[in-house]
Scaffold this active site. Structure first.
Site, mmCIF file in Angstrom:
data_model
loop_
_atom_site.group_PDB
_atom_site.id
_atom_site.type_symbol
_atom_site.label_atom_id
_atom_site.label_comp_id
_atom_site.label_asym_id
_atom_site.label_seq_id
_atom_site.Cartn_x
_atom_site.Cartn_y
_atom_site.Cartn_z
ATOM 1 N N LYS A 159 6.067 16.797 -4.111
ATOM 2 C CA LYS A 159 6.304 17.081 -2.691
ATOM 3 C C LYS A 159 7.381 18.154 -2.536
ATOM 4 C CE LYS A 159 4.877 12.443 -1.246
ATOM 5 N NZ LYS A 159 5.331 11.052 -1.123
ATOM 6 N N GLU A 201 1.797 4.588 -5.496
ATOM 7 C CA GLU A 201 0.687 5.312 -6.119
ATOM 8 C C GLU A 201 -0.066 4.344 -7.040
ATOM 9 O OE1 GLU A 201 -0.014 8.741 -5.495
ATOM 10 O OE2 GLU A 201 1.313 8.082 -3.915
ATOM 11 N N GLY A 241 0.803 -1.230 0.000
ATOM 12 C CA GLY A 241 0.000 0.000 0.000
ATOM 13 C C GLY A 241 0.828 1.268 0.000
HETATM 14 N N1 HSE Z 1 3.441 6.665 -3.141
HETATM 15 C C1 HSE Z 1 3.839 7.500 -2.061
HETATM 16 C C2 HSE Z 1 5.143 6.965 -1.523
HETATM 17 C C3 HSE Z 1 2.789 7.528 -0.989
HETATM 18 O O1 HSE Z 1 5.559 5.879 -1.931
HETATM 19 O O2 HSE Z 1 5.762 7.634 -0.712
HETATM 20 C C4 HSE Z 1 2.645 8.811 -0.282
HETATM 21 O O3 HSE Z 1 2.731 9.952 -1.046
#
Ligand code: HSE
Length: 428
Positions: A206, A191, A188
Site C-alpha cells: 500500500k 489476508e 474478515g
Molecule cells: N488485510 C488487510 C488489512 C485488508 O488487514 O488491512 C485490506 O487490505
C-alpha cells in the site's frame, strides 16, 4: 435516456461478495442519483456455495473468463480475487478485451501497475484501484484529485486493519498476540495468509502505491524498509505508554531534500497525535502538503462492505465519466534516474536493554551511546531487582541515524554488560 453499464465480478470472497451485495441493493439508488443503471451481468467463482448464499441468479454465473470477456453487456470487470497469479492473467485479458478494470488488489497494482496501465492506455480503457489501499478510505481519489495542488512532503498511515486491531487489543487489554490474530481473521480483516499483514507486506504494498502517487514517481516496494509486528512485546507497549507514546504499525513516506524515505515498522508516536487514537480495524492516513498543511483521512481499512464501498465508487466513476484517470507519474517499473532514496534515515529510538543491576553499568551503557554519536533524552531503570540480577533499562534517544542505532545495539550486545531486547523507532 438512461445509460446502462454492465459489470462482471471475478472472485466472490469477502470483498467480491460485499461488492455484489452493494451493487444489487443500491441499483435503484445509483439509477436515481447517477442516472446510470449498473447491473451485475456476470460473476466468476469456483465456489458455488458462495454464489448460492449471495443469491446470484443462474444466468449470471459464468463458467470461465472467456465467457465473461465475450459478453458484450460487460463493460467493467471487477477483480476481487487477490494475489498475482490468476488475478493478473484475468486483469490482463480484460484490459486487452478493452474492458475497464476495477480492482482491490494491492499486490497486483504495486508490482505490475506499469504493465497493466500500459495495456489499459493502449486499449483506451480504465484501470481503477481505490480499494487496493486502506479499504473504504478514499485516499487514492484524494491523492489523484483532492490534494493535487500540493507538493506532498510527508505521509504517515495506519494502513492495515489486522495489525491495528491486534496492537489495539495488546495496548488496552494486554491481550495475547495469537488469540487476537485469530479474532481478526474471523472478522474478515486478515489476508488469506496473515503473514502478509503481521510482517508488514500488506502495508508495504500500500505504501508503494500511495507514495508513488504522492511523490509522482514510481516507488518500487523493494525500496521500502519493512518490519512487522510479530516480535512486538506487550511489555514495550506498556513501557512506551509510561513515556507518553502509543505503538502503531506505520507506513511512512517522506520527500526530503536528501531524497525519498519510505518505511513500514512498529512506531511509537505521542499519545496526543491524532493517529494514536485510530483504533481497532480503523485506518487513517495523515498527509502534509506545502499548501494545505495537515490532512487526515480516517475510516475502515478492511472488511467486506467498507472495501466494497471503494470498489463500487470506482465502478460508478468509470460508469459516469468518459475521460479516464491514469496515475500522475510515469508508470515505469522503477523510479526515474534522478530520484534519490534515503536508506540510512533519521529517527528517535526507544531501546530496551536487559542489564545487570550493579555499579558502573549505566556509565558503560551511556558511554557506548556516546561513542556512537547518539544523544540520550531519557534513561529509566524499571523496578528493582536484587544486586547482580538483570533489570530492564529503557533508553529514549534524540534523533539519530538508523545505522548509528544499529551500531550501538550490536556494541552493547558484544560488550557483555547488557542485551538489547527491543528497538522501536519513535516519530514525534
Ligand atoms: N488485510 C488487510 C488489512 C485488508 O488487514 O488491512 C485490506 O487490505
Amino acid at each position: 435516456m438512461v445509460k446502462r453499464v454492465g459489470v462482471a465480478i471475478l472472485g466472490l470472497g469477502v470483498v467480491g461478495g460485499g461488492t455484489y451485495q452493494t451493487l444489487v441493493e443500491h441499483r435503484d439508488f445509483y439509477l436515481k442519483t447517477q442516472q446510470v443503471d449498473i447491473s451485475v451481468e456476470k460473476v466468476l467463482d469456483l465456489n458455488l456455495e458462495r454464489l448460492k448464499a449471495l443469491g446470484v441468479p443462474q444466468e449470471a454465473i459464468a463458467k470461465n473468463i472467456e465467457e465473461v470477456l465475450a459478453d458484450p453487456n460487460v463493460d467493467i470487470v471487477v477483480e476481487t480475487i487477490g494475489g498475482i497469479g490468476v488475478a493478473k492473467t484475468f486483469v490482463t485479458a480484460a484490459l486487452r478485451a478493452a474492458k475497464t478494470v476495477v480492482t482491490s488488489n494491492k499486490e497486483l497494482i504495486c508490482k505490475f501497475s506499469h504493465e497493466l496501465e500500459k495495456i489499459a492506455k493502449h486499449n483506451h480503457c480504465g484501470l481503477y484501484y481505490e480499494a487496493s489501499c486502506v479499504g473504504g478510505v478514499p485516499i487514492i481519489r484524494t491523492l489523484l484529485d483532492g490534494v493535487q495542488a500540493n507538493h506532498i512532503q510527508s505521509m504517515m498511515g495506519i494502513v492495515n486493519g489486522t495489525t491495528n486491531y491486534i496492537l489495539t487489543k495488546m495496548t488496552y487489554e494486554g491481550a495475547d498476540y495469537a488469540e487476537v490474530l485469530k479474532e481478526a481473521q474471523k472478522l474478515g480483516y486478515a489476508e488469506a495468509n496473515p503473514t502478509a499483514d503481521v510482517d508488514g507486506y500488506d502495508s508495504m504494498y500500500k505504501l508503494s502505491i500511495l507514495s508513488s502517487m504522492a511523490f509522482h514517481t514510481k516507488i518500487p516496494y523493494t525500496k521500502i524498509f519493512r518490519e512487522g509486528i510479530s516480535a512486538v512485546n506487550v511489555k514495550d507497549i506498556a513501557y512506551g505508554r509510561e513515556f507518553g507514546y502509543t505503538l502503531k504499525l506505520l507506513a511512512i513516506g517522506k520527500n526530503t531534500d536528501k531524497g525519498i524515505e519510505v518505511r513500514v515498522h512498529p512506531t511509537f508516536i505521542p499519545s496526543t497525535h491524532p493517529l494514536a487514537s485510530v483504533n481497532d480495524s480503523f485506518n487513517a492516513v495523515y498527509l502534509t502538503g506545502d499548501a494545505v498543511d495537515d490532512v487526515m483521512l480516517y475510516g475502515r481499512g478492511a472488511g467486506a462492505l467498507p472495501t466494497a464501498s471503494a470498489v463500487v465508487s470506482d465502478v460508478i466513476y468509470a460508469a459516469t465519466h468518459t475521460d479516464i484517470k491514469y496515475s500522475t507519474f510515469k508508470n515505469n517499473a522503477t523510479a526515474e534516474n534522478n530520484v534519490k532514496f534515503v536508506s540510512d534515515f533519521e529517527s528517535a529510538y526507544y531501546i530496551r536493554l536487559s542489564v545487570e543491576d550493579k555499579a558502573g553499568v549505566l556509565a558503560k551503557i551511556t558511554g557506548i551511546f556516546g561513542k556512537c554519536g547518539i544523544s540520550i533524552v531519557q534513561i529509566t531503570q524499571k523496578s528493582g531487582a536484587e544486586d547482580g540480577e538483570r533489570v530492564p533499562l529503557v533508553v529514549i534517544t534524540h534523533k539519530t541515524k538508523e545505522n548509528a542505532a544499529k551500531n550501538a545495539a550490536s556494541k552493547i550486545n558484544a560488550s557483555g554488560i547488557g542485551t538489547v531486547e527491543a528497538v522501536i523507532r519513535v516519530e514525534e
